[in-house]
Design a protein around this motif. Structure first.
Motif, PDB file in Angstrom:
ATOM      1  N   LEU A  98       0.833  -1.203   0.000  1.00 33.91           N
ATOM      2  CA  LEU A  98       0.000   0.000   0.000  1.00 33.91           C
ATOM      3  C   LEU A  98       0.866   1.251   0.000  1.00 33.91           C
ATOM      4  N   ASP A 147       0.148  -2.407  -4.799  1.00 40.38           N
ATOM      5  CA  ASP A 147      -1.171  -2.909  -5.201  1.00 40.38           C
ATOM      6  C   ASP A 147      -2.196  -1.784  -5.198  1.00 40.38           C
ATOM      7  N   TRP A 148      -2.083  -0.901  -4.227  1.00 39.23           N
ATOM      8  CA  TRP A 148      -3.021   0.212  -4.070  1.00 39.23           C
ATOM      9  C   TRP A 148      -2.262   1.513  -3.850  1.00 39.23           C
ATOM     10  N   LEU A 150      -3.289   4.935  -2.312  1.00 32.74           N
ATOM     11  CA  LEU A 150      -4.392   5.414  -1.488  1.00 32.74           C
ATOM     12  C   LEU A 150      -4.204   6.898  -1.203  1.00 32.74           C
ATOM     13  N   ALA A 165      -1.374  -0.928 -10.321  1.00 36.53           N
ATOM     14  CA  ALA A 165      -1.927  -0.499  -9.033  1.00 36.53           C
ATOM     15  C   ALA A 165      -3.327   0.063  -9.207  1.00 36.53           C
ATOM     16  N   ARG A 166      -4.138  -0.165  -8.192  1.00 34.28           N
ATOM     17  CA  ARG A 166      -5.464   0.435  -8.158  1.00 34.28           C
ATOM     18  C   ARG A 166      -5.372   1.712  -7.343  1.00 34.28           C
ATOM     19  N   GLU A 211      -7.452   4.777  -5.127  1.00 30.64           N
ATOM     20  CA  GLU A 211      -8.668   5.089  -4.394  1.00 30.64           C
ATOM     21  C   GLU A 211      -8.339   6.074  -3.271  1.00 30.64           C
ATOM     22  N   TRP A 234     -11.339   3.407   0.624  1.00 35.78           N
ATOM     23  CA  TRP A 234     -10.769   2.056   0.530  1.00 35.78           C
ATOM     24  C   TRP A 234     -10.909   1.325   1.862  1.00 35.78           C
ATOM     25  N   THR A 271     -11.833  -3.333  -0.448  1.00 34.73           N
ATOM     26  CA  THR A 271     -11.914  -3.578  -1.884  1.00 34.73           C
ATOM     27  C   THR A 271     -12.673  -2.500  -2.610  1.00 34.73           C
ATOM     28  N   ASP A 286     -14.032  -2.035  -6.632  1.00 38.90           N
ATOM     29  CA  ASP A 286     -14.263  -3.282  -7.376  1.00 38.90           C
ATOM     30  C   ASP A 286     -15.445  -3.137  -8.297  1.00 38.90           C
TER      31      ASP A 286
END
Length: 162
Positions: free
Chosen positions: A3, A81-82, A84, A104-105, A107, A112, A159, A162
């Motif tokens: 993260l 991965d994220w 934030l 990477a996502r 948010e 999140w 998540t 999603d």
């Protein structure tokens, strides 16, 4: 899980969020989650966190004095991965810089974590304020960190998106 917490200069909100999340993850024994922080701007790269952020975290038993500001890099979009973000502007900036090969996502941190503490889920920037603003930010990032840990422990995992 990796993260990256992102704010504007990486000297107030994201280092406090990093410290709060690390503390909560450590208390819960969730050692498989790695946490770091960065800023969208480069003004403070290499500098320690704001002294007020360091003092606020210390009052809550968290030492962020060793953290150094760094700017978000293209490699972060695949290393984590994220990503934030602290507020909607940070979110837009991070999305706008997203390289084509990014995995990477992205948010808002509070969204999140499932802890939207205020209207749009933004963590307010305390930089131009006083100690009360820093304490408020701590309460927001710590609540988000606690919510994230509860989700991870329940096997749901944050998540959002999603």
């Amino acid at each position: 899980m990796h993260l990256l917490l992102v704010c504007l200069g990486n000297i107030c909100r994201s280092p406090m969020a990093e410290g709060a999340l690390r503390m909560r993850l450590d208390e819960a024994g969730l050692r498989h989650v790695a946490v770091d922080s960065a800023g969208t701007g480069d003004w403070h790269a290499g500098d320690p966190s704001d002294r007020r952020a360091i003092a606020t975290a210390a009052r809550h038993g968290v030492d962020i004095s060793g953290l150094r500001a760094r700017q978000l890099q293209p490699a972060d979009y695949t290393r984590f991965d994220w990503l934030l973000c602290a507020d909607l502007q940070n979110l837009r900036d991070v999305q706008a810089r997203r390289p084509a090969a990014a995995s990477a996502r992205i948010e808002l941190f509070t969204r999140w974590a499932g802890a939207e503490a205020i209207g749009d889920g933004a963590i307010p920037d305390p930089y131009t304020g006083g100690q009360d603003e820093f304490e408020h930010v701590w309460s927001v990032v710590d609540a988000a960190a606690a919510a994230a840990v509860r989700s991870l422990q329940a096997g749901r995992g944050p998540t959002a998106g999603d």
